[in-house]
Scaffold this motif. Sequence first.
Motif, PDB file in Angstrom:
ATOM      1  N   TRP A 263      -7.737-117.113 -78.080  1.00 21.25           N
ATOM      2  CA  TRP A 263      -6.403-116.498 -78.082  1.00 21.25           C
ATOM      3  C   TRP A 263      -6.364-115.247 -78.947  1.00 21.25           C
ATOM      4  CZ3 TRP A 263      -2.876-117.073 -82.455  1.00 21.25           C
ATOM      5  CH2 TRP A 263      -1.631-116.483 -82.227  1.00 21.25           C
ATOM      6  N   ARG A 264      -6.952-115.316 -80.158  1.00 25.59           N
ATOM      7  CA  ARG A 264      -6.940-114.154 -81.039  1.00 25.59           C
ATOM      8  C   ARG A 264      -7.760-113.011 -80.456  1.00 25.59           C
ATOM      9  NH1 ARG A 264      -2.864-113.791 -84.358  1.00 25.59           N
ATOM     10  NH2 ARG A 264      -3.890-111.828 -84.863  1.00 25.59           N
ATOM     11  N   GLY A 265      -8.867-113.345 -79.768  1.00 31.31           N
ATOM     12  CA  GLY A 265      -9.702-112.309 -79.178  1.00 31.31           C
ATOM     13  C   GLY A 265      -8.942-111.454 -78.180  1.00 31.31           C
ATOM     14  N   GLN A 266      -8.096-112.088 -77.350  1.00 33.48           N
ATOM     15  CA  GLN A 266      -7.334-111.317 -76.366  1.00 33.48           C
ATOM     16  C   GLN A 266      -6.079-110.711 -76.960  1.00 33.48           C
ATOM     17  OE1 GLN A 266      -4.177-112.057 -74.555  1.00 33.48           O
ATOM     18  NE2 GLN A 266      -3.702-113.516 -76.185  1.00 33.48           N
ATOM     19  N   TYR A 267      -5.490-111.381 -77.944  1.00 35.78           N
ATOM     20  CA  TYR A 267      -4.214-110.941 -78.529  1.00 35.78           C
ATOM     21  C   TYR A 267      -4.337-109.547 -79.131  1.00 35.78           C
ATOM     22  CZ  TYR A 267      -0.061-111.153 -81.566  1.00 35.78           C
ATOM     23  OH  TYR A 267       1.130-110.898 -82.209  1.00 35.78           O
ATOM     24  N   GLU A 268      -5.452-109.274 -79.818  1.00 36.80           N
ATOM     25  CA  GLU A 268      -5.597-107.984 -80.491  1.00 36.80           C
ATOM     26  C   GLU A 268      -5.698-106.833 -79.498  1.00 36.80           C
ATOM     27  OE1 GLU A 268      -5.061-107.582 -83.628  1.00 36.80           O
ATOM     28  OE2 GLU A 268      -4.834-109.761 -83.840  1.00 36.80           O
TER      29      GLU A 268
ATOM     30  N   VAL B 234     -10.398-111.139 -71.207  1.00 34.69           N
ATOM     31  CA  VAL B 234      -8.998-111.351 -70.821  1.00 34.69           C
ATOM     32  C   VAL B 234      -8.131-110.221 -71.400  1.00 34.69           C
ATOM     33  CG1 VAL B 234      -6.976-112.840 -71.053  1.00 34.69           C
ATOM     34  CG2 VAL B 234      -9.211-113.848 -70.583  1.00 34.69           C
ATOM     35  N   GLY B 235      -8.395-109.867 -72.661  1.00 38.64           N
ATOM     36  CA  GLY B 235      -7.642-108.794 -73.297  1.00 38.64           C
ATOM     37  C   GLY B 235      -7.844-107.453 -72.624  1.00 38.64           C
ATOM     38  N   LEU B 236      -9.079-107.159 -72.227  1.00 37.37           N
ATOM     39  CA  LEU B 236      -9.365-105.900 -71.528  1.00 37.37           C
ATOM     40  C   LEU B 236      -8.649-105.849 -70.187  1.00 37.37           C
ATOM     41  CD1 LEU B 236     -13.172-105.513 -72.282  1.00 37.37           C
ATOM     42  CD2 LEU B 236     -11.411-103.829 -72.841  1.00 37.37           C
TER      43      LEU B 236
ATOM     44  N   GLY C 212      -5.670-103.317 -69.367  1.00 43.56           N
ATOM     45  CA  GLY C 212      -5.747-102.423 -68.214  1.00 43.56           C
ATOM     46  C   GLY C 212      -4.511-102.502 -67.346  1.00 43.56           C
ATOM     47  N   MET C 213      -3.972-103.706 -67.175  1.00 43.15           N
ATOM     48  CA  MET C 213      -2.741-103.876 -66.393  1.00 43.15           C
ATOM     49  C   MET C 213      -1.563-103.178 -67.060  1.00 43.15           C
ATOM     50  SD  MET C 213      -2.897-107.838 -65.068  1.00 43.15           S
ATOM     51  CE  MET C 213      -1.295-107.658 -64.306  1.00 43.15           C
ATOM     52  N   ILE C 214      -1.483-103.304 -68.400  1.00 44.16           N
ATOM     53  CA  ILE C 214      -0.378-102.676 -69.123  1.00 44.16           C
ATOM     54  C   ILE C 214      -0.445-101.159 -68.984  1.00 44.16           C
ATOM     55  CG2 ILE C 214       0.577-102.252 -71.421  1.00 44.16           C
ATOM     56  CD1 ILE C 214      -0.258-105.149 -72.121  1.00 44.16           C
ATOM     57  N   MET C 215      -1.652-100.599 -69.096  1.00 48.02           N
ATOM     58  CA  MET C 215      -1.781 -99.149 -68.965  1.00 48.02           C
ATOM     59  C   MET C 215      -1.521 -98.689 -67.534  1.00 48.02           C
ATOM     60  SD  MET C 215      -4.827 -97.893 -71.487  1.00 48.02           S
ATOM     61  CE  MET C 215      -6.114 -98.871 -70.725  1.00 48.02           C
ATOM     62  N   ARG C 216      -1.892 -99.515 -66.582  1.00 50.20           N
ATOM     63  CA  ARG C 216      -1.731 -99.129 -65.176  1.00 50.20           C
ATOM     64  C   ARG C 216      -0.290 -99.262 -64.707  1.00 50.20           C
ATOM     65  NH1 ARG C 216      -5.557 -98.865 -60.635  1.00 50.20           N
ATOM     66  NH2 ARG C 216      -7.178 -99.140 -62.205  1.00 50.20           N
ATOM     67  N   PHE C 217       0.397-100.325 -65.134  1.00 44.79           N
ATOM     68  CA  PHE C 217       1.732-100.619 -64.610  1.00 44.79           C
ATOM     69  C   PHE C 217       2.847-100.480 -65.648  1.00 44.79           C
ATOM     70  CE2 PHE C 217      -1.267-103.307 -62.132  1.00 44.79           C
ATOM     71  CZ  PHE C 217      -1.137-102.636 -60.922  1.00 44.79           C
TER      72      PHE C 217
ATOM     73  N   TRP D  62       1.194-111.905 -73.655  1.00 42.33           N
ATOM     74  CA  TRP D  62       1.193-113.196 -74.333  1.00 42.33           C
ATOM     75  C   TRP D  62       0.814-114.346 -73.406  1.00 42.33           C
ATOM     76  CZ3 TRP D  62       5.086-109.557 -74.965  1.00 42.33           C
ATOM     77  CH2 TRP D  62       5.212-109.009 -76.238  1.00 42.33           C
ATOM     78  N   SER D  63       1.114-114.219 -72.126  1.00 42.33           N
ATOM     79  CA  SER D  63       1.020-115.386 -71.246  1.00 42.33           C
ATOM     80  C   SER D  63      -0.245-115.451 -70.387  1.00 42.33           C
ATOM     81  CB  SER D  63       2.243-115.420 -70.318  1.00 42.33           C
ATOM     82  OG  SER D  63       2.282-114.253 -69.491  1.00 42.33           O
ATOM     83  N   MET D  64      -0.917-114.321 -70.136  1.00 40.60           N
ATOM     84  CA  MET D  64      -2.019-114.316 -69.177  1.00 40.60           C
ATOM     85  C   MET D  64      -3.133-115.281 -69.572  1.00 40.60           C
ATOM     86  SD  MET D  64      -3.370-113.190 -66.365  1.00 40.60           S
ATOM     87  CE  MET D  64      -2.646-111.635 -65.835  1.00 40.60           C
ATOM     88  N   VAL D  65      -3.457-115.346 -70.862  1.00 43.53           N
ATOM     89  CA  VAL D  65      -4.581-116.175 -71.300  1.00 43.53           C
ATOM     90  C   VAL D  65      -4.319-117.652 -71.007  1.00 43.53           C
ATOM     91  CG1 VAL D  65      -3.767-116.537 -73.672  1.00 43.53           C
ATOM     92  CG2 VAL D  65      -6.205-116.540 -73.185  1.00 43.53           C
ATOM     93  N   PHE D  66      -3.047-118.047 -70.971  1.00 50.32           N
ATOM     94  CA  PHE D  66      -2.732-119.461 -70.752  1.00 50.32           C
ATOM     95  C   PHE D  66      -2.903-119.874 -69.283  1.00 50.32           C
ATOM     96  CE2 PHE D  66      -0.522-118.448 -74.698  1.00 50.32           C
ATOM     97  CZ  PHE D  66      -0.965-119.486 -75.504  1.00 50.32           C
ATOM     98  N   ILE D  67      -3.130-118.904 -68.407  1.00 49.01           N
ATOM     99  CA  ILE D  67      -3.408-119.241 -67.010  1.00 49.01           C
ATOM    100  C   ILE D  67      -4.727-119.992 -66.894  1.00 49.01           C
ATOM    101  CG2 ILE D  67      -3.969-118.242 -64.744  1.00 49.01           C
ATOM    102  CD1 ILE D  67      -1.937-116.066 -65.280  1.00 49.01           C
ATOM    103  N   ILE D  68      -5.701-119.615 -67.740  1.00 49.52           N
ATOM    104  CA  ILE D  68      -7.009-120.296 -67.662  1.00 49.52           C
ATOM    105  C   ILE D  68      -7.050-121.558 -68.528  1.00 49.52           C
ATOM    106  CG2 ILE D  68      -8.186-118.123 -67.182  1.00 49.52           C
ATOM    107  CD1 ILE D  68      -9.296-118.216 -70.041  1.00 49.52           C
TER     108      ILE D  68
END
Length: 261
Positions: free
Chosen positions: A70-75, A154-156, A160-165, A174-180
């Motif tokens: 979680w921390r790895g993607q959060y940053e 997951v963070g990358l 990328g989605m945030i920059m694109r959209f 916050w929520s994407m990582v919990f999908i897996i």
Amino acid sequence: MQFHRIWGVILRYNYLFKHSLDRQVDAFYWPTVDLVLWGITSTYIASQGPNANLAVLMVVSGIVLWIVLWRGQYEFTVNILEDVWNKNLINMFVSPLKLSEWIAAFSTLGFVKAIISTGFASLIALLLYHIKIFANGLLLLPLLFLLLMTGWWVGLFVGGMIMRFGTKVQNFAWSMVFIIAPFSAVYYPLTALPNWAQKIAFIVPSSYVFEAARQVFVENMLDWNKVIIAFSLNILYLVLALMFFKSSFKKVLDRGLVKFQ
């Protein structure tokens, strides 16, 4: 790639962390709440059956190890989102900062914050439940690194989605990582999943990591086959996530950083 530029980005986000109560809450409060809530729940469930200590160990250790991922993607995700909110991307990249240095800074922050949060959660687990998560520390080290790698890709991807959209997908930060999470078998063995979910778990690297971690806790041995599979999947997803992240950043540059924000 210049270290002083990477260090500058790290300092920038570290100052933000020091003066942001919500980020400090994320780092310490929520892990504590999870450990208390799920630890008590697992203690109750275990009291109804024969393998009490094992049930508590599986849940509590799962919570602590999940923090690394979680921390790895959060940053990545939250710091990128912060720059978008504050219209700070143009300020970052008007400097000589390279994209690779930006990514390296996020990766380093994820590593450091994972150590801090995991160490804190391990202490809480010891005080509340007398569970020594890192009694087999050397065997867990490869698994911790694999979880961090999963958090990175997951963070990358989400970054990328945030920059694109833009901010319309900000909830994914916050929520994407919990999908897996359900397919990672964090608190239960893979055999507890239905057949369709096991097929998905087959391509989720963290599922191999948590299975290997349970084997370390129970049998005091590490299954290197699971380590190799998880590492291979992580490398594949890291490459794909990096390609997507760079492509999204290029689109931001083509549109103009100011217009994007």
